[in-house]
Write an enzyme that holds these catalytic residues in place. Structure first.
Site, PDB file in Angstrom:
ATOM      1  N   HIS A 151     -13.221  23.431  43.351  1.00  0.00           N
ATOM      2  CA  HIS A 151     -14.167  22.394  43.766  1.00  0.00           C
ATOM      3  C   HIS A 151     -13.880  21.120  42.962  1.00  0.00           C
ATOM      4  CE1 HIS A 151     -17.846  20.763  45.422  1.00  0.00           C
ATOM      5  NE2 HIS A 151     -18.136  20.314  44.202  1.00  0.00           N
ATOM      6  N   SER A 155     -13.276  22.234  39.098  1.00  0.00           N
ATOM      7  CA  SER A 155     -13.720  23.548  38.608  1.00  0.00           C
ATOM      8  C   SER A 155     -13.163  24.628  39.520  1.00  0.00           C
ATOM      9  CB  SER A 155     -15.249  23.665  38.670  1.00  0.00           C
ATOM     10  OG  SER A 155     -15.878  22.563  38.059  1.00  0.00           O
ATOM     11  N   ASN A 202     -12.997  29.797  44.376  1.00  0.00           N
ATOM     12  CA  ASN A 202     -12.920  28.504  45.060  1.00  0.00           C
ATOM     13  C   ASN A 202     -12.559  27.427  44.050  1.00  0.00           C
ATOM     14  OD1 ASN A 202     -13.350  26.525  47.119  1.00  0.00           O
ATOM     15  ND2 ASN A 202     -15.380  26.099  46.249  1.00  0.00           N
ATOM     16  N   ASP A 258     -21.331  26.512  45.894  1.00  0.00           N
ATOM     17  CA  ASP A 258     -20.693  25.946  44.690  1.00  0.00           C
ATOM     18  C   ASP A 258     -21.438  26.313  43.401  1.00  0.00           C
ATOM     19  OD1 ASP A 258     -18.823  24.740  46.357  1.00  0.00           O
ATOM     20  OD2 ASP A 258     -19.971  22.882  46.519  1.00  0.00           O
TER      21      ASP A 258
END
Ligand code: GAR
Length: 314
Positions: free
Chosen positions: A111, A138, A109, A147
């Protein structure tokens, strides 16, 4: 080397999806985008992916009551497309735990904060409010905690004195577009190099009772306690370009049957004579590591002395 098959999940604009896609078209990129999908059938990013000739699956938007159905359909679409990695790119839903489990270690992912700071939403406003000198983005591996998974890379972005959440977000987004393709490429490469494959074979082989590692004709190989070999690792042996294991079968009949059944995976290794040894390739697009582990164990069983066979339960 075959490219890692990546699906991108989006909820909106899809600019990170576009960054991943265009990077994948550069020479030597180790991944390809085989599918773009998400939770909003009208997301603008889906139309962009379609225009770029990428396969798109439009799943119906879901409500809490049909969440299970949505993730079931998503999982099937990913499997059908032969997806190996999932890249979340502005996918604004929290993935259910059982879905994450099925894809453990294979979801990443992006973020918009310097994790572990500012998990969740409104990251830019929170960085400005805290008077941080730097914000950033990130890329991380997705785990059950929001996260929170291992960070694969970060880029810092200075916060300017007159920044608003919007102006800061715009610059962080530029940083995301630089970071994400690089971090994803590095991540998929981690288990695609011959060295990484050897490490995995070693882990499987050395877990068997009495296993020892040695070298023969320049190949790392594994034997049973000073005795017989049960697995060789071959990488470009005599310039054949192949990455594979060479393991024992029950004999020439099984060897011939396996090669007949799947000639892309199995081959008769040179220099091993008619003894029933078989090459199992580790450089095909979808290496089935459970199957590799089974073949190594079967080979070990064929050479292990009785007292060691008793240690392992079959
Ligand atoms: C990006 O800034 C991404 O970091 C963020 O949404 C935006 C999507 O933009 N993701 C999150 O906040 C996830 N927690 P995009 O659709 O143009 O890539």
């Amino acid at each position: 080397m075959s490219k890692a098959k990546v699906a991108v999940l989006i909820s909106g604009r899809g600019s990170n999806m576009a960054a991943l896609l265009y990077a994948s078209r550069l020479p030597d990129c180790p991944y390809e985008i085989v599918l773009v999908t998400g939770d909003k059938p009208g997301a603008p990013g889906l139309a962009l992916a379609e225009a770029e000739g990428v396969a798109v699956v439009r799943l119906p938007a879901y409500t809490p009551k049909d969440k299970g159905q949505f993730y079931g359909a998503l999982h099937r679409a990913l499997e059908r497309a032969g997806v190996e990695y999932i890249a979340l790119a502005g996918f604004m839903r929290i993935l259910p735990g059982d879905f994450i489990e099925k894809w453990a270690g294979r979801i990443v992912n992006v973020h918009p904060s310097l994790l572990p700071k500012y998990k969740g939403l409104d990251t830019h406003a929170r960085a400005i409010e805290a008077k941080d000198a730097a914000a950033g983005c990130s890329v991380h591996v997705v785990t059950a905690e929001l996260d929170d998974g291992p960070v694969l890379g970060q880029v810092e972005v200075a916060v300017l004195p007159d920044d608003t959440a919007e102006t800061l977000a715009a610059r962080v987004l530029i940083a995301e577009h630089q970071l994400y393709p690089r971090a994803l490429a590095d991540y998929v490469m981690r288990d695609r190099t011959p060295e990484a494959k050897l490490a995995r074979v070693r882990e499987i082989a050395m877990a068997l009772p009495g296993a020892e590692e040695t070298t023969s004709h320049g190949m790392p190989c594994f034997r049973v306690a000073g005795g017989k070999m049960f697995c060789y690792f071959t990488h470009d042996h005599h310039g054949d370009g192949i990455v594979a294991i060479i393991v024992k079968t029950s004999g020439p009949d099984e060897q011939a049957q396996l090669i007949d059944q799947d000639p892309d995976v199995y081959y008769r290794p040179a220099y091993f004579g008619p003894s029933g040894w078989i090459g199992v390739r580790l450089d095909t697009p979808d290496t089935d590591w459970d199957h590799i582990a089974d073949r190594i164990e079967l080979s070990w069983k064929l050479v292990a002395p009785r007292k060691l066979l008793g240690i392992r339960e079959f």
